[in-house]
Scaffold this motif. Structure first.
Motif, PDB file in Angstrom:
ATOM      1  N   LEU A  36       0.836  -1.182  -0.004  1.00  0.00           N
ATOM      2  CA  LEU A  36      -0.068   0.002   0.030  1.00  0.00           C
ATOM      3  C   LEU A  36       0.698   1.261   0.103  1.00  0.00           C
ATOM      4  O   LEU A  36       0.406   2.162  -0.681  1.00  0.00           O
ATOM      5  N   LEU A  37       2.083   1.258   0.807  1.00  0.00           N
ATOM      6  CA  LEU A  37       2.961   2.395   0.855  1.00  0.00           C
ATOM      7  C   LEU A  37       3.386   2.509  -0.543  1.00  0.00           C
ATOM      8  O   LEU A  37       3.524   3.761  -0.916  1.00  0.00           O
ATOM      9  N   GLU A  38       3.918   1.520  -1.178  1.00  0.00           N
ATOM     10  CA  GLU A  38       4.585   1.612  -2.475  1.00  0.00           C
ATOM     11  C   GLU A  38       3.440   2.210  -3.630  1.00  0.00           C
ATOM     12  O   GLU A  38       3.749   3.298  -4.230  1.00  0.00           O
ATOM     13  N   GLU A  39       2.208   1.944  -3.382  1.00  0.00           N
ATOM     14  CA  GLU A  39       1.058   2.181  -4.287  1.00  0.00           C
ATOM     15  C   GLU A  39       0.897   3.613  -4.079  1.00  0.00           C
ATOM     16  O   GLU A  39       0.844   4.560  -4.962  1.00  0.00           O
ATOM     17  N   PHE A  40       0.951   4.067  -2.729  1.00  0.00           N
ATOM     18  CA  PHE A  40       0.889   5.507  -2.338  1.00  0.00           C
ATOM     19  C   PHE A  40       1.791   6.305  -2.888  1.00  0.00           C
ATOM     20  O   PHE A  40       1.546   7.395  -3.463  1.00  0.00           O
ATOM     21  N   LYS A  41       2.840   5.942  -2.849  1.00  0.00           N
ATOM     22  CA  LYS A  41       4.092   6.730  -3.377  1.00  0.00           C
ATOM     23  C   LYS A  41       3.969   6.756  -5.123  1.00  0.00           C
ATOM     24  O   LYS A  41       4.295   7.867  -5.409  1.00  0.00           O
ATOM     25  N   ASP A  42       3.580   5.683  -5.601  1.00  0.00           N
ATOM     26  CA  ASP A  42       3.417   5.606  -6.937  1.00  0.00           C
ATOM     27  C   ASP A  42       2.311   6.931  -7.535  1.00  0.00           C
ATOM     28  O   ASP A  42       2.537   7.557  -8.338  1.00  0.00           O
TER      29      ASP A  42
END
Length: 108
Positions: A36-42
């Motif tokens: 989720l954090l990676e998706e948010f960063k993207d």
């Protein structure tokens, strides 16, 4: 082994299984949070890029607006010059008409 030792061993084994299950769930939770954090960063990076594009477009539109305003000012100035020129030509025409009329009267 005594019954107490067997019971203790069984409880330890059960607790170990529960701990293993909890550790697996915890790892799964960490993995999900990381995803989720990676998706948010993207998404944030994508939003940042869109914002930069929109700022560029806004700057371009502001320049276009300044150019249009300059063109409008030039058009207004040209109109004022034309109005003044037409007024001057009307005066010259009246003067010529009077001169013509006077000439006709003198000849007449």
């Amino acid at each position: 082994m005594t019954i107490l030792a067997q019971t203790f061993t069984a409880e330890c084994n059960s607790s170990l299984k529960q701990l293993t299950i909890l550790q697996a769930k915890q790892q799964h939770q960490r993995d999900a949070e990381a995803a989720l954090l990676e998706e948010f960063k993207d998404q944030m990076e994508s939003s940042k890029q869109q914002l930069l594009l929109l700022q560029g477009e806004c700057n371009r539109l502001q320049l276009d607006l300044k150019q249009i305003k300059g063109n409008l000012d030039n058009t207004t100035n040209n109109k004022e010059i034309l109005v003044a020129t037409i007024g001057h030509l009307k005066i010259q025409l009246l003067t010529l008409q009077e001169t013509h009329q006077n000439t006709l009267e003198q000849l007449g």
